[in-house]
Design an enzyme around this catalytic site. Structure first.
Site, PDB file in Angstrom:
ATOM      1  N   CYS A 145      46.354  90.701  49.181  1.00 42.27           N
ATOM      2  CA  CYS A 145      45.934  89.321  49.435  1.00 42.27           C
ATOM      3  C   CYS A 145      44.765  88.872  48.573  1.00 42.27           C
ATOM      4  O   CYS A 145      44.511  87.679  48.444  1.00 42.27           O
ATOM      5  CB  CYS A 145      45.576  89.147  50.910  1.00 42.27           C
ATOM      6  SG  CYS A 145      46.952  89.453  52.033  1.00 42.27           S
ATOM      7  N   HIS A 277      41.409  82.491  51.497  1.00 42.14           N
ATOM      8  CA  HIS A 277      42.697  83.123  51.764  1.00 42.14           C
ATOM      9  C   HIS A 277      43.162  82.713  53.145  1.00 42.14           C
ATOM     10  O   HIS A 277      42.382  82.690  54.101  1.00 42.14           O
ATOM     11  CB  HIS A 277      42.548  84.640  51.664  1.00 42.14           C
ATOM     12  CG  HIS A 277      43.749  85.387  52.163  1.00 42.14           C
ATOM     13  ND1 HIS A 277      45.028  85.073  51.763  1.00 42.14           N
ATOM     14  CD2 HIS A 277      43.863  86.432  53.031  1.00 42.14           C
ATOM     15  CE1 HIS A 277      45.869  85.887  52.354  1.00 42.14           C
ATOM     16  NE2 HIS A 277      45.199  86.718  53.139  1.00 42.14           N
ATOM     17  N   ASN A 307      50.623  83.409  56.107  1.00 38.39           N
ATOM     18  CA  ASN A 307      49.896  84.196  55.118  1.00 38.39           C
ATOM     19  C   ASN A 307      50.819  84.474  53.936  1.00 38.39           C
ATOM     20  O   ASN A 307      51.732  85.291  54.035  1.00 38.39           O
ATOM     21  CB  ASN A 307      49.413  85.510  55.749  1.00 38.39           C
ATOM     22  CG  ASN A 307      48.597  86.363  54.794  1.00 38.39           C
ATOM     23  OD1 ASN A 307      48.491  86.069  53.614  1.00 38.39           O
ATOM     24  ND2 ASN A 307      48.033  87.434  55.312  1.00 38.39           N
TER      25      ASN A 307
END
Length: 350
Positions: A145, A277, A307
């Site tokens: 990520c 994020h 996500n």
């Protein structure tokens, strides 16, 4: 990441506007290296939308359960004819179009991904081919990520040393191919998509990429990982200790944000936009509170995208630029944490 209740909270950071601070009057050594700026942004989401209600029809879960813990209400999932290369290439085309630059004028393509279509060639060189690029170079970066922050920092270094003048930086993920769709603790969290920026030399002092800050701790690798490699077998499934990942995210992201601000002599009140994020709405809200940023100054897409790992920051940036929220001259803070564990931050003036 699951939003389990934790004793840890993100501590408030003192906020004193830059204009109220006193700095030394001595002149620093002039930096004559090329400075990088973002000249174009682009994004691409799969056509298929899967809502929480859709998942509740085949899992022991509910829309309320997912929203309360994560803030997610839907995600995009690839369907026939869509993959990492197709999403990344379209996001890149959109960024180039906004910048008014042709693919023949791009020196490099750097793709952040944990979900390539093939072990090799890299997604980046497949994107080169899709764009019609016959020169330059391309490679992939794997930092989960945090991948986009890592790729942005790498591209910035290439431009700073004069090795490239224009670099496409792309975050793309097809996490749907790594999920156990019977595990409600993980499969509800992720989505697919791609975001891209074109980074160019030519930023004036105080503009463009101001600093990037990268970290990793391999001793924490078993908190979030994938068995095997994408495309190599049936055992490539994401595993996560959600409570522990959440706990480390709270601490490490706060440290990375402080590092970026301190490196530039800034405080939370100086930031116009937080583009984080998009993993968990509680973490995003906690970081905004720590910086004393109102909700309208935080770009949030996790509710609609879930996500998307390395794609989440450039997708959020693309949305906020194209709808007019982020404008030229705005100061933007980015931060991310992912498997590895890896984490980092970037500060830029758009």
């Amino acid at each position: 990441m699951r939003g389990d209740t934790l004793s840890e909270t993100i501590p408030d950071r003192p906020s004193t506007p830059l204009s109220d601070q006193n700095f030394p009057t001595s002149s620093p050594v002039q930096d004559i290296r090329p400075r990088a700026r973002i000249s174009g942004v682009g994004g691409c989401l799969p056509r298929q939308i899967v809502t929480n209600e859709d998942l509740a029809q085949r899992l022991e879960t509910s829309d309320d359960w997912i929203r309360t813990r994560t803030g997610i209400r839907q995600r995009h999932i690839v369907s026939e004819g869509e993959n990492a290369v197709s999403l990344a290439a379209q996001a890149a085309r959109n960024a180039l179009e906004q910048a008014g630059v042709g693919p023949q004028d791009v020196d490099a393509v750097i793709v952040a991904t944990s979900t390539p279509d093939q072990v090799f060639p890299a997604v980046a060189v497949r994107v080169q081919a899709a764009l019609g690029m016959r020169a330059g170079f391309g490679f992939d970066v794997s930092a989960a990520c945090s991948g986009f922050i890592y790729a942005l920092s790498t591209a910035n270094a290439f431009i700073g040393t004069g090795m490239a003048k224009r670099v496409l930086v792309i975050g793309v993920e097809v996490f749907s191919r790594l999920l156990d769709w019977e595990d409600r603790a993980t499969c509800v969290l992720f989505g697919d998509g791609a975001g891209a920026v074109l980074l160019e030399a030519g930023a004036a002092p105080g503009e463009g990429i101001l600093s990037t800050h990268l970290h990793s701790d391999g001793t924490l690798g078993d908190l979030l990982y994938v068995d095997g490699a994408a495309g190599t077998g049936t055992n490539s499934v994401l595993k996560m200790q959600g409570r522990e990942v959440f706990r480390h995210a709270v601490v490490r992201l706060a440290e990375a944000v402080d590092e970026a601000l301190d490196a530039n002599g800034l405080c939370g009140a100086d930031i116009q936009w937080l583009v984080p994020h998009q993993a968990n709405l509680r973490i995003i809200d906690g970081m905004a509170k720590r910086l004393a940023l109102p909700a309208e100054r935080v770009v949030v897409t996790v509710d609609r995208h879930a996500n998307t790992s390395a794609a989440s920051i450039p997708l959020a940036l693309n949305e906020a630029v194209r709808d007019g929220r982020i404008r030229k001259g705005d100061l933007i803070l980015m931060e991310a944490l992912g498997g590895g564990l890896t984490w980092g931050s970037a500060l830029l003036r758009y």
